[in-house]
Design a protein around this motif. Structure first.
Motif, short mmCIF file in Angstrom:
data_model
loop_
_atom_site.label_atom_id
_atom_site.label_comp_id
_atom_site.label_asym_id
_atom_site.label_seq_id
_atom_site.Cartn_x
_atom_site.Cartn_y
_atom_site.Cartn_z
N ILE A 1 19.46 35.27 -17.70
CA ILE A 1 18.49 35.29 -18.81
C ILE A 1 17.61 36.53 -18.72
O ILE A 1 17.38 37.21 -19.72
CB ILE A 1 17.65 34.00 -18.80
N SER A 2 17.12 36.85 -17.53
CA SER A 2 16.19 37.99 -17.48
C SER A 2 16.92 39.28 -17.83
O SER A 2 16.38 40.11 -18.56
CB SER A 2 15.46 38.08 -16.14
N ARG A 3 18.15 39.43 -17.40
CA ARG A 3 18.87 40.66 -17.74
C ARG A 3 19.23 40.72 -19.23
O ARG A 3 19.13 41.78 -19.85
CB ARG A 3 20.12 40.78 -16.86
N LEU A 4 19.61 39.60 -19.81
CA LEU A 4 19.94 39.60 -21.25
C LEU A 4 18.69 39.83 -22.10
O LEU A 4 18.71 40.58 -23.08
CB LEU A 4 20.63 38.29 -21.65
N ALA A 5 17.59 39.18 -21.72
CA ALA A 5 16.35 39.33 -22.50
C ALA A 5 15.88 40.79 -22.47
O ALA A 5 15.41 41.33 -23.47
CB ALA A 5 15.27 38.40 -21.97
N GLU A 6 16.04 41.42 -21.32
CA GLU A 6 15.60 42.81 -21.21
C GLU A 6 16.51 43.75 -22.00
O GLU A 6 16.04 44.65 -22.70
CB GLU A 6 15.59 43.22 -19.74
N ALA A 7 17.79 43.49 -21.94
CA ALA A 7 18.75 44.38 -22.61
C ALA A 7 18.79 44.17 -24.12
O ALA A 7 19.16 45.08 -24.86
CB ALA A 7 20.14 44.16 -22.02
N LEU A 8 18.40 43.00 -24.58
CA LEU A 8 18.59 42.64 -26.00
C LEU A 8 17.28 42.12 -26.60
O LEU A 8 17.15 40.93 -26.89
CB LEU A 8 19.67 41.56 -26.13
N PRO A 9 16.31 43.02 -26.83
CA PRO A 9 15.00 42.54 -27.32
C PRO A 9 15.06 41.88 -28.69
O PRO A 9 14.19 41.08 -29.02
CB PRO A 9 14.15 43.83 -27.35
N ASP A 10 16.09 42.17 -29.48
CA ASP A 10 16.16 41.58 -30.83
C ASP A 10 16.93 40.26 -30.87
O ASP A 10 17.05 39.65 -31.93
CB ASP A 10 16.83 42.56 -31.81
N VAL A 11 17.48 39.87 -29.74
CA VAL A 11 18.25 38.62 -29.70
C VAL A 11 17.38 37.52 -29.12
O VAL A 11 16.60 37.74 -28.19
CB VAL A 11 19.53 38.85 -28.85
N VAL A 12 17.48 36.33 -29.70
CA VAL A 12 16.77 35.18 -29.15
C VAL A 12 17.58 34.67 -27.96
O VAL A 12 18.77 34.40 -28.09
CB VAL A 12 16.64 34.06 -30.21
N VAL A 13 16.94 34.56 -26.81
CA VAL A 13 17.64 34.02 -25.64
C VAL A 13 17.22 32.57 -25.45
O VAL A 13 16.03 32.24 -25.37
CB VAL A 13 17.37 34.86 -24.37
N SER A 14 18.23 31.71 -25.42
CA SER A 14 18.00 30.26 -25.33
C SER A 14 18.46 29.78 -23.97
O SER A 14 19.44 30.28 -23.42
CB SER A 14 18.84 29.59 -26.43
N VAL A 15 17.77 28.77 -23.44
CA VAL A 15 18.24 28.12 -22.21
C VAL A 15 18.71 26.72 -22.57
O VAL A 15 18.00 25.97 -23.24
CB VAL A 15 17.16 28.12 -21.10
#
Ligand code: PMM
Length: 269
Positions: free
Chosen positions: A72-86
């Motif tokens: 999650i932390s790597r995806l959130a950092e790489a993709l600021p325009d994407v909503v990251v869901s858990v």
């Protein structure tokens, strides 16, 4: 104007999910997969560390944290325009995921499993998905019986929305999901899709998750979940026409294109 929709790409960091278990179990592979799904059109990435397939055994919180937080932390950092869901039912996992950059909690128990979940989502101002499920994954497919499955799912979701709003979660941050395949037989899944407009009529945005599920195998004769893409497309396009707006899928590129075309026919909201 086409209908607006979101494709929620599935990033399972598990050794045992029903259709892609083990494939993205390594954090690097899971991150790579998430980046590919975003490039293919996913606007939400749903990261899960505990399989919810029928009969699955529960996973300890420490192991679930170890699986999902780095991804999650790597995806959130790489993709600021994407909503990251858990995708979790545990508040400690959701809290760590939100700290790591997630901003959506997809809880298949509709924030019921863990009493800390409702206050956590309220305090953090996160978006959430409330899904209908009978029982729990270990036992949910043991001969489910409903008088009227659509009525029961609708009533349950209305109750869960009321509980969430009572706990301080803003109504506009709540999505609902009929929980296709969760404690439902083939006819129940078909009825929910046929009468999805009754779930849409509740009000919140509707999420559907039919991707590669076993009822599609029953209807097509495809035993291999990977061969269920056409069935997945059919159900997602029908769900869009019925008013669903979020589509949780494995095969993001194909589903995105099918929905992009269908959205022009369905037209504006
Ligand atoms: N299905 C699965 C897991 N999480 N979440 C929501 N909101 N809706 C679903 O239908 C759903 C879900 C099971 O599928 P997987 O094992 O392929 O992730």
């Amino acid at each position: 104007m086409p209908a607006a929709f979101d494709v929620m790409g599935i990033v399972n960091v598990t050794p045992d999910s029903f259709s892609d278990g083990g494939e993205w179990f390594d954090a690097d592979a899971a991150v790579r997969h998430g980046l590919e799904l975003a490039a293919a059109g996913a606007t939400i990435l749903d990261v899960g560390g505990e399989s919810t397939r029928p009969g699955a055994a529960p996973v300890e919180a420490a192991e679930e944290l170890r699986r999902v937080v780095p991804v999650i932390s790597r995806l959130a950092e790489a993709l600021p325009d994407v909503v990251v869901s858990v995708d979790t039912t545990k508040a400690v996992v959701a809290a760590a995921a939100l700290d790591a950059g997630a901003n959506y909690v997809n809880d298949v128990s509709a924030l019921r499993h863990d009493p800390e979940m409702l206050p956590l989502v309220a305090e953090r101002g996160a978006r959430c998905c409330l899904m209908h499920m009978r029982g729990e994954p270990r036992t949910m497919q043991q001969a489910p019986v409903y008088a009227d499955v659509v009525d029961e799912v609708r009533r349950h979701l209305e109750q869960r929305i009321a509980a969430a709003v009572d706990a301080g979660i803003a109504l506009e941050r709540i999505d609902v999901d009929p929980g296709i395949g969760f404690g439902k037989a083939l006819d129940h899944n078909v009825a929910l899709l046929r009468r999805l407009d009754e779930i849409v009529a509740i009000g919140p945005r509707v999420v559907v998750g039919t991707s590669r599920k076993s009822f599609l195998g029953r209807l097509t004769g495809r035993d291999d979940p990977r061969q269920r893409l056409a069935g997945t497309i059919a159900t997602n396009v029908l769900a869009l026409a019925a008013g669903a707006r979020v589509f949780r899928v494995h095969d993001v590129g194909a589903i995105h294109d099918a929905l992009a075309v269908a959205a022009h026919v369905v037209g504006p909201e």
